[in-house]
Design an enzyme around this catalytic site. Structure first.
Site, PDB file in Angstrom:
ATOM      1  N   HIS A  58       0.881  -1.143   0.064  1.00 46.47           N
ATOM      2  CA  HIS A  58       0.095  -0.035   0.108  1.00 46.47           C
ATOM      3  C   HIS A  58       0.858   1.131  -0.002  1.00 46.47           C
ATOM      4  O   HIS A  58       1.381   1.548   1.188  1.00 46.47           O
ATOM      5  CB  HIS A  58      -0.817  -0.139   1.148  1.00 46.47           C
ATOM      6  N   HIS A 233      -6.908  -9.794   1.576  1.00 50.25           N
ATOM      7  CA  HIS A 233      -6.475  -9.748   2.832  1.00 50.25           C
ATOM      8  C   HIS A 233      -7.312 -10.930   3.611  1.00 50.25           C
ATOM      9  O   HIS A 233      -8.733 -11.106   3.621  1.00 50.25           O
ATOM     10  CB  HIS A 233      -6.549  -8.546   3.774  1.00 50.25           C
ATOM     11  N   GLU A 236      -5.836 -12.075   9.161  1.00 49.21           N
ATOM     12  CA  GLU A 236      -4.701 -11.318   9.592  1.00 49.21           C
ATOM     13  C   GLU A 236      -4.696 -11.293  11.223  1.00 49.21           C
ATOM     14  O   GLU A 236      -3.761 -11.126  11.872  1.00 49.21           O
ATOM     15  CB  GLU A 236      -4.554  -9.963   8.865  1.00 49.21           C
ATOM     16  N   HIS A 270      -1.672 -12.434   4.173  1.00 52.87           N
ATOM     17  CA  HIS A 270      -1.306 -12.699   5.534  1.00 52.87           C
ATOM     18  C   HIS A 270      -1.473 -14.382   5.691  1.00 52.87           C
ATOM     19  O   HIS A 270      -0.762 -15.144   6.145  1.00 52.87           O
ATOM     20  CB  HIS A 270      -2.120 -11.630   6.322  1.00 52.87           C
ATOM     21  N   ASP A 321       3.671  -4.827   2.226  1.00 53.18           N
ATOM     22  CA  ASP A 321       2.342  -4.224   2.985  1.00 53.18           C
ATOM     23  C   ASP A 321       2.313  -2.816   3.319  1.00 53.18           C
ATOM     24  O   ASP A 321       2.148  -1.821   2.590  1.00 53.18           O
ATOM     25  CB  ASP A 321       2.040  -5.298   4.069  1.00 53.18           C
TER      26      ASP A 321
HETATM   27 ZN    ZN Z   1      -2.314  -5.002   3.214  1.00 58.46          ZN
END
Ligand code: ZN
Length: 456
Positions: A58, A233, A236, A270, A321
């Protein structure tokens, strides 16, 4: 045609010497043969290794690295970090996004990453309304990759809700949200740009099971082409697992496996919290798990069961990330060290009597390219792309050591300064540790940072 000479090169998983590589104008390696430096356009004395794919970034979060490292009033968790992130991203303009992304991609290239999967969800203007050009922010990501040379798999994110069960998004989430129809239009628009942007491809990223409802997820999968990469995602945080169970009576990976056709197009980002059935389901599906060890440690996510997963043939890839720190060596090191600390043993992810670092590195190269929709020969072989990094043989962490320990010495004893030269499609973008545009890009980044921090 560009010809590179390598004193030592890790090609097809083996160390070879005195090789001449010819790369055609499209970036493909068309020959690899014994040769000498006098025949080459560029001569590399050092250890050439395949370029690494960074499957999860990101970009804008690079700008807030270091701004959330103090304890607040509420329990310090992923969710308190997310609040800092939300207040920060509320202010970022399109030009500031490009300034941040360009700086980030220079840092990635200098660390040995040659392509990036940008999980891009900052779509709307600061007031939450769509820009007149819906691809305004995506275009800035594309511009940053053109400026720096890094290969891009742009993963526009579908984000609809604030939590499981179609919860209304919070005000701070308005910059992310789309209807499915508008999102599909954005994907179409971006796909039309692909022929004109070297090294670019498009995937999709339904953000998470908490931010996308089942109807939209199925609608999206039925709309896009069958070979398009799909990243999500998942699992996580323990709270996310509990919320998913409360919503569906199933754990996140269990739900996904029961409701979609998990396959090699998928990258599960993740996947930290798994039970044995879920580990086996992912490993058997051919999907890649996108691990982000530095961010997962920074956010206190937990430990992915890498030993069990890789032991069952599971495929891994690496991502940075939150971009709290850009270091390919440290991502690999922390992946292994997490397992060592947990299992109180050594060389967990290696094969017997072989280099642990080399195994992690090569598995992540292969899995990473699969996840970014660039499968095939990513290991510096004929038919693959001329994407490589050259490690400095005079670096203190490497000098004098035998070749079969070079990757271990870089990953466990070195850092980004080991990476000397980096090429994309045969063209050198980092030479002697420097990117040709790094000063201009850093200056612009500094200006954007000053503006953003002043607005906090
Ligand atoms: Zn992420």
């Amino acid at each position: 045609m560009i010809k590179h000479y390598f004193s030592d090169i890790l090609s097809g998983g083996r160390w070879l010497q005195d090789l001449l590589m010819t790369v055609d104008p499209s970036g493909s390696i068309i020959s690899l043969s014994k040769g000498s430096s006098s025949e080459a356009d560029h001569s590399h004395t050092g250890y050439a290794v395949p370029g690494m794919a960074n499957v999860h970034s990101h970009a804008f979060q690079r700008a807030m690295a270091g701004l959330a490292e103090f304890s607040g009033n509420e329990a310090d968790s992923f969710w308190s970090w997310r609040n800092v992130m939300y207040s920060f991203l509320g202010e970022i303009s399109p030009d500031q996004l490009q300034a941040i992304a360009s700086q980030l991609y220079v840092e990635m290239l200098k660390a040995g990453f040659t392509s990036v999967g940008e999980f891009h969800y900052l779509h709307n203007d600061t007031d939450g309304q769509a820009f007149s050009n819906p691809a305004e922010m995506s275009d800035k990501i594309v511009a940053a990759t053109l400026e720096t040379g890094i290969g891009l798999t742009l993963l526009p994110v579908l984000y609809q809700y604030g939590g499981f069960g179609a919860m209304e998004p919070k005000a701070q989430q308005r910059r992310f949200t789309h209807s499915l129809d508008h999102f599909v239009d954005l994907v179409d628009k971006l796909q039309k740009r692909v022929p004109d942007v070297a090294g670019m491809s498009i995937g999709v990223a339904p953000h998470s099971l908490r931010a996308v409802d089942p109807e939209a997820l199925m609608g999206l999968l039925n709309t896009i082409s069958a070979d398009m990469p799909c990243h999500i995602h998942i699992a996580e945080q323990n709270q996310e697992v509990e919320d998913c169970v409360n919503w569906s009576d199933q754990r996140p990976v269990e739900w996904l496996n029961n409701n979609v056709d998990l396959s090699d197009r998928w990258c599960l980002v993740h996947a930290t919290h798994l039970v044995p059935n879920e580990i086996a389901a992912i490993a058997n599906s051919g999907a890649v798990v996108g691990l982000c060890p530095i961010t997962e440690a920074n956010l206190g996510d937990g430990l992915f069961p890498a030993s069990e997963f890789m032991g069952q043939g599971g495929r891994i890839a690496l991502g940075s990330d939150s971009n709290i720190l850009i270091s390919l060596a440290e991502e690999c090191r922390l992946l292994e060290y997490g397992q060592r600390l947990n299992l109180q043993s050594r060389n967990i992810l290696g094969s017997k009597n072989a280099s642990t670092g080399e195994r992690i590195f090569l598995e992540a190269v292969t899995g990473g390219h699969q996840a970014l929709g660039r499968p095939g020969k990513s290991g510096l072989e004929v038919g693959g792309q001329g994407n490589f990094a050259v490690l400095d043989p005079l670096h203190p962490s490497i000098i004098g050591k035998p070749k079969h320990t070079v990757i271990d010495s870089w990953l466990f004893a070195g850092d980004n300064s080991v990476v000397k030269d980096v090429a994309i499609d045969g063209k050198l973008v980092v030479i002697d540790g420097h990117h040709s545009s790094e000063e201009v890009i850093k200056e612009r980044f500094g200006k954007a940072m000053t503006e953003l921090v002043a607005s906090l």
